[in-house]
Design a protein around this motif. Structure first.
Motif, PDB file in Angstrom:
ATOM      1  N   TYR A 120      15.035  28.461  51.590  1.00  0.00           N
ATOM      2  CA  TYR A 120      14.923  28.335  50.130  1.00  0.00           C
ATOM      3  C   TYR A 120      16.244  28.685  49.458  1.00  0.00           C
ATOM      4  CZ  TYR A 120      13.130  28.786  45.380  1.00  0.00           C
ATOM      5  OH  TYR A 120      12.926  28.643  44.021  1.00  0.00           O
ATOM      6  N   GLN A 121      16.835  29.802  49.866  1.00  0.00           N
ATOM      7  CA  GLN A 121      18.128  30.186  49.287  1.00  0.00           C
ATOM      8  C   GLN A 121      19.165  29.104  49.516  1.00  0.00           C
ATOM      9  OE1 GLN A 121      20.832  33.036  51.266  1.00  0.00           O
ATOM     10  NE2 GLN A 121      20.671  34.310  49.418  1.00  0.00           N
ATOM     11  N   ALA A 122      19.203  28.552  50.724  1.00  0.00           N
ATOM     12  CA  ALA A 122      20.189  27.524  51.047  1.00  0.00           C
ATOM     13  C   ALA A 122      19.992  26.292  50.175  1.00  0.00           C
ATOM     14  CB  ALA A 122      20.104  27.157  52.527  1.00  0.00           C
ATOM     15  N   GLU A 123      18.729  25.864  50.010  1.00  0.00           N
ATOM     16  CA  GLU A 123      18.463  24.687  49.177  1.00  0.00           C
ATOM     17  C   GLU A 123      18.874  24.942  47.732  1.00  0.00           C
ATOM     18  OE1 GLU A 123      14.791  21.779  47.705  1.00  0.00           O
ATOM     19  OE2 GLU A 123      14.361  23.581  48.900  1.00  0.00           O
ATOM     20  N   LEU A 124      18.546  26.130  47.222  1.00  0.00           N
ATOM     21  CA  LEU A 124      18.847  26.414  45.817  1.00  0.00           C
ATOM     22  C   LEU A 124      20.350  26.461  45.553  1.00  0.00           C
ATOM     23  CD1 LEU A 124      17.053  28.858  43.455  1.00  0.00           C
ATOM     24  CD2 LEU A 124      19.536  28.898  43.579  1.00  0.00           C
ATOM     25  N   VAL A 125      21.090  27.201  46.375  1.00  0.00           N
ATOM     26  CA  VAL A 125      22.525  27.342  46.085  1.00  0.00           C
ATOM     27  C   VAL A 125      23.264  26.028  46.277  1.00  0.00           C
ATOM     28  CG1 VAL A 125      22.505  29.816  46.571  1.00  0.00           C
ATOM     29  CG2 VAL A 125      23.120  28.215  48.407  1.00  0.00           C
ATOM     30  N   ALA A 126      22.834  25.226  47.253  1.00  0.00           N
ATOM     31  CA  ALA A 126      23.482  23.932  47.461  1.00  0.00           C
ATOM     32  C   ALA A 126      23.178  22.984  46.310  1.00  0.00           C
ATOM     33  CB  ALA A 126      23.027  23.317  48.779  1.00  0.00           C
ATOM     34  N   THR A 127      21.912  22.978  45.868  1.00  0.00           N
ATOM     35  CA  THR A 127      21.528  22.120  44.745  1.00  0.00           C
ATOM     36  C   THR A 127      22.340  22.461  43.509  1.00  0.00           C
ATOM     37  OG1 THR A 127      19.270  21.870  45.591  1.00  0.00           O
ATOM     38  CG2 THR A 127      19.616  21.426  43.250  1.00  0.00           C
ATOM     39  N   ALA A 128      22.440  23.768  43.195  1.00  0.00           N
ATOM     40  CA  ALA A 128      23.181  24.186  42.006  1.00  0.00           C
ATOM     41  C   ALA A 128      24.664  23.876  42.132  1.00  0.00           C
ATOM     42  CB  ALA A 128      22.970  25.679  41.774  1.00  0.00           C
ATOM     43  N   ALA A 129      25.260  24.246  43.248  1.00  0.00           N
ATOM     44  CA  ALA A 129      26.704  24.068  43.400  1.00  0.00           C
ATOM     45  C   ALA A 129      27.088  22.592  43.319  1.00  0.00           C
ATOM     46  CB  ALA A 129      27.170  24.668  44.726  1.00  0.00           C
ATOM     47  N   GLU A 130      26.325  21.726  43.993  1.00  0.00           N
ATOM     48  CA  GLU A 130      26.651  20.303  43.932  1.00  0.00           C
ATOM     49  C   GLU A 130      26.415  19.744  42.532  1.00  0.00           C
ATOM     50  OE1 GLU A 130      25.837  17.444  46.906  1.00  0.00           O
ATOM     51  OE2 GLU A 130      25.351  18.966  48.417  1.00  0.00           O
ATOM     52  N   SER A 131      25.323  20.149  41.901  1.00  0.00           N
ATOM     53  CA  SER A 131      25.023  19.650  40.563  1.00  0.00           C
ATOM     54  C   SER A 131      26.141  19.975  39.583  1.00  0.00           C
ATOM     55  CB  SER A 131      23.708  20.260  40.064  1.00  0.00           C
ATOM     56  OG  SER A 131      23.469  19.923  38.714  1.00  0.00           O
ATOM     57  N   TYR A 132      26.616  21.203  39.625  1.00  0.00           N
ATOM     58  CA  TYR A 132      27.629  21.614  38.646  1.00  0.00           C
ATOM     59  C   TYR A 132      29.024  21.134  39.029  1.00  0.00           C
ATOM     60  CZ  TYR A 132      23.607  24.150  37.029  1.00  0.00           C
ATOM     61  OH  TYR A 132      22.340  24.456  36.588  1.00  0.00           O
ATOM     62  N   ARG A 133      29.236  20.840  40.298  1.00  0.00           N
ATOM     63  CA  ARG A 133      30.499  20.187  40.664  1.00  0.00           C
ATOM     64  C   ARG A 133      30.497  18.730  40.206  1.00  0.00           C
ATOM     65  NH1 ARG A 133      32.790  20.894  46.493  1.00  0.00           N
ATOM     66  NH2 ARG A 133      34.589  19.991  45.422  1.00  0.00           N
ATOM     67  N   ARG A 134      29.344  18.084  40.232  1.00  0.00           N
ATOM     68  CA  ARG A 134      29.276  16.719  39.695  1.00  0.00           C
ATOM     69  C   ARG A 134      29.529  16.705  38.185  1.00  0.00           C
ATOM     70  NH1 ARG A 134      24.797  16.324  43.460  1.00  0.00           N
ATOM     71  NH2 ARG A 134      23.325  16.775  41.777  1.00  0.00           N
ATOM     72  N   GLN A 135      29.302  17.870  37.539  1.00  0.00           N
ATOM     73  CA  GLN A 135      29.520  17.980  36.095  1.00  0.00           C
ATOM     74  C   GLN A 135      30.884  18.605  35.777  1.00  0.00           C
ATOM     75  OE1 GLN A 135      25.931  19.328  33.833  1.00  0.00           O
ATOM     76  NE2 GLN A 135      24.946  19.402  35.840  1.00  0.00           N
ATOM     77  N   ARG A 136      31.824  18.459  36.681  1.00  0.00           N
ATOM     78  CA  ARG A 136      33.143  19.062  36.495  1.00  0.00           C
ATOM     79  C   ARG A 136      33.768  18.566  35.195  1.00  0.00           C
ATOM     80  NH1 ARG A 136      37.580  16.709  38.726  1.00  0.00           N
ATOM     81  NH2 ARG A 136      38.110  18.543  39.983  1.00  0.00           N
ATOM     82  N   TYR A 137      34.112  19.538  34.346  1.00  0.00           N
ATOM     83  CA  TYR A 137      34.727  19.304  33.035  1.00  0.00           C
ATOM     84  C   TYR A 137      33.815  18.530  32.088  1.00  0.00           C
ATOM     85  CZ  TYR A 137      38.478  20.649  36.127  1.00  0.00           C
ATOM     86  OH  TYR A 137      39.227  21.306  37.076  1.00  0.00           O
ATOM     87  N   GLN A 138      32.557  18.361  32.465  1.00  0.00           N
ATOM     88  CA  GLN A 138      31.572  17.741  31.586  1.00  0.00           C
ATOM     89  C   GLN A 138      30.241  18.487  31.670  1.00  0.00           C
ATOM     90  OE1 GLN A 138      31.288  13.565  32.459  1.00  0.00           O
ATOM     91  NE2 GLN A 138      33.409  13.158  31.972  1.00  0.00           N
TER      92      GLN A 138
END
Length: 733
Positions: free
Chosen positions: A568-586
């Protein structure tokens, strides 16, 4: 500041002759201590009965003495006679929390604050045979009156935090007190004048190719008069040009109060300090010396690096030496007992941080030992440095003024570190934390607002760094743990800076067995009020969030429970990190996961356990933080057999080099059936993020669907890879 003198042990026998100054002696070793909570106890004159030996430097808890409140320290040392113009200074690098210093029966000073270096002028008190006494008080704050919403000690996470022994809110939350003389103590002798501090800041008015060092020298002098200040900056970790200049100065007689000298050292074409992966972290060793007509009076050495940090408006990113860099970080607390963290231990931790592909840490809610900053400087690891203010404090003007004083000392004493690129203010101040209203009947919407503002103004006096006035609850993205679901982390970010996100997970079984005794390792139920969880809660585990909120299944045994929580921890941190990297500067410019390592035998949010064994979440972040990331965005929320489902494929490049003519390849499989595959060739520009492909497939049944997506460079070498597994027919929130 490090003295450029060999540290010598002060023995309990006379030295043969007077020493040549300047010289510094260490007072490390076994001191004598006695409980001093009885106000009638006079530790400066008490007999030797009832005293015990204790190591200095050390937090008393980590040295084997579980104590709250006041503890008297005594130490004896012998010196030869010194010339009349000798100045003697006791230097304490860190005492937690109050220190009353007495030498040879003469009370000299009272100091407040756990992280600061402070100097005590003992010139008039020093004798041949000396008896030093230091009353150290790290109080237990009354939970019925001031703790935790109205704390009176500026100790941040060392006094209250979710990851401390006992947790943040329980009656045991102040256990394992961090008090003690935890950092080195030295006796320094100089002639006629003493340099107490060298404060350095870069000057970029002539551009990056022509910097200068602005130096503030704090000194004390026995008499006023003419002198020469020599400033020398020599390469510390590379071969290169050195810079030196002499300045005629006039010293003032100080009578114990420090004065300052301000000079600029031009350093044309000096090498810049760069973060890891962006260049070399060039460092300069800076020596300041005072001389008069008779020769050398005193000398002191520090170290710094030249780097320019800027925050661009409108979420356009942070610039390091004029180049934009996306911040991928993690929150870090090495230990609640700072004396236990050596340079070697910090270096071990930071290697793990860098191997996780993070480029920054947030030193969460405290100021750490000086070794942390020295190692980060050397390794090129960027730091967001918090003030030690965590949640609620005394709301008086006097406390705010004291906090401002300590904040300024933090900025002055730690500001030579080029690794520190951000000063961060009060973490979750009460006025910004409406959730506190349900916990505390005396909470109000303006509690500590003035404290937060005054501390932030003190941080802003340093214009060589980014200043975040406070760490807001709006920047703490706790979806999937305290509210909402993991899927909420895929939504648009509401802030440019995200300073917390994460979930708890159990450590591996071998580690867990060192924390929880056999008789309570398997409570009867998953109910948070089951008494079987009492020991677990003391070690920071949160059964309500784990079982009721995140709905993590416990499984049939400990090994299954460990696997489920780590997944669960792995899924959550990966989901968040990738999501916010896709939103880089946006709008996202900086991202800090919570948190990196568990600081004691704890079960919490760390992706590395307290024995420094990584969990699954560590490897999930390592993948999500890849410099060149093939990111998979799960568009369809619930996959169902026979129904089309969609993912989007992204290419994110956080490096300053383009991936020229790269091959982006993907394959979607269920069991042994290939549902879709493809590839495309494109150049991924430096410092960029773009959507590459939308893939829609129809799963045949309820077996796992595996999406593999990778990037190869023009030579066919794999430079980034990712994977997402989806279970059709399984309802996931």
């Amino acid at each position: 500041m490090v003295r450029n003198i060999m540290l010598l042990l002060v023995a309990l026998v006379p030295l043969a002759r007077a020493t040549t100054v300047p010289v510094t002696w260490s007072l490390a070793g076994q001191w004598q201590v006695h409980d001093a909570n009885d106000s009638a106890f006079d530790g400066t004159t008490a007999s030797t009965a009832g005293w015990r030996a204790l190591k200095v430097p050390a937090n008393w808890y980590s040295a084997g003495y579980d104590h709250q409140g006041a503890l008297m320290y005594r130490h004896a040392f012998t010196l030869p006679a010194q010339p009349a113009d000798t100045m003697a200074t006791l230097v304490f690098d860190g005492v937690d929390y109050f220190a009353d210093v007495t030498l040879n029966g003469q009370a000299l000073t009272r100091h407040e604050g756990y992280f600061q270096r402070f100097a005590v002028d003992v010139t008039k008190s020093l004798r041949r045979h000396n008896k030093l006494a230091v009353k150290v008080d790290s109080p237990f704050e009354d939970p019925k009156k001031i703790w935790p919403l109205h704390k009176a000690l500026m100790k941040g996470v060392l006094n209250q935090h979710d990851s401390r022994p006992g947790g943040a809110w329980s009656p045991e939350g102040q256990d394992a007190n961090s008090g003690g003389i935890w950092a080195p103590v030295r006796l320094h002798l100089s002639r006629g004048a003493t340099i107490d501090e060298i404060i350095l800041r870069p000057d970029w008015r002539q551009g990056l190719d022509n910097p200068a060092l602005q130096a503030t020298i704090r000194y004390r002098a026995l008499e006023g008069g003419s002198a020469t200040l020599r400033l020398n900056a020599a390469p510390a970790n590379f071969n290169g040009q050195r810079f030196q200049q002499e300045f005629p100065v006039t010293l003032e007689k100080t009578d114990g109060s420090a004065r300052t000298l301000n000079v600029d050292l031009p350093m044309k074409a000096a090498k810049l300090w760069w973060p890891k992966g962006s260049g070399k972290p060039h460092l300069y060793r800076v020596r300041a010396s005072l001389t008069d007509s008779q020769g050398l009076m005193d000398t002191a050495v520090t170290r710094t690096g030249l780097r320019k940090v800027e925050e661009q408006p409108e979420n356009k990113g942070w610039l390091i030496n004029g180049k934009r860099l996306f911040i991928k970080g993690t929150n870090y607390i090495g230990s609640p007992w700072l004396s236990t963290m050596t340079r070697e231990k910090y270096r071990r931790d930071f290697r793990l941080v860098e191997e996780m592909n993070a480029n920054a840490i947030r030193v969460h809610g405290h100021v750490a030992g000086r070794g942390l900053y020295e190692v980060a400087d050397e390794m090129g690891l960027m730091i967001w440095q918090d003030v030690p203010l965590q949640w609620g404090y005394d709301n008086s003007a006097a406390f705010a003024d004291n906090a401002v004083r300590q904040t300024r000392e933090m900025v002055d004493q730690f500001g030579n570190s080029p690794a520190i690129i951000v000063w961060g203010g009060h973490n979750e101040p009460p006025w910004n934390s409406p959730w506190m209203e349900k916990r505390f009947p005396d909470w109000h919407k303006d509690l500590n607002r003035a404290l937060t503002d005054k501390v932030a103004d003190a941080l802003a006096t340093d214009n060589s760094r980014i200043v975040r006035r406070f760490s807001a609850v709006e920047e703490h993205y706790w979806a999937g743990w305290y509210f909402g679901t993991i899927r909420d982390l895929l939504g648009p970010a509401k802030t440019a800076i995200i300073t917390e996100f994460g979930a708890q997970a159990l450590p591996r079984l071998s580690t867990l067995k060192t924390i929880i005794p056999p008789e309570v390792r398997w409570p009867k139920t998953t109910a948070a009020d089951d008494p079987g969880w009492t020991r677990w809660k003391y070690h920071n585990f949160q059964p309500f969030q784990t079982f009721k909120f995140a709905k993590i299944p416990r499984g049939d045994n400990l090994q299954q429970m460990i696997a489920n929580t780590q997944a669960y921890q792995a899924e959550l941190v990966a989901t968040a990190a990738e999501s916010y990297r896709r939103q880089r500067y946006q709008p996202v410019t900086a991202l800090f996961h919570f948190m990196f390592v568990e600081t004691w035998p704890s079960i919490n949010w760390g992706v590395v356990d307290y024995l420094r064994k990584p969990k699954a979440g560590y490897y999930a972040l390592q993948k999500a933080y890849q410099p060149l990331l093939p990111s998979i965005e799960p568009v369809t929320a619930q996959w169902q057999p026979g129904q089309p489902a969609t993912v989007r494929l992204w290419a994110i490049n956080d490096t300053w080099s383009a991936c020229d003519q790269c091959q982006l390849k993907w394959q979607v499989k269920q069991d042994r059936r290939v549902l879709d595959k493809g590839e495309t060739t494109l150049t991924i520009p430096a410092d960029s993020g773009q959507k590459v492909q939308e893939v829609t497939v129809t799963p045949a049944d309820k077996q796992d669907v595996e999406i593999n997506y990778w990037i190869e460079d023009r030579h066919g070498k794999k430079v980034g890879e990712n994977q997402l597994r989806v279970q059709p027919g399984v309802m996931k929130e």
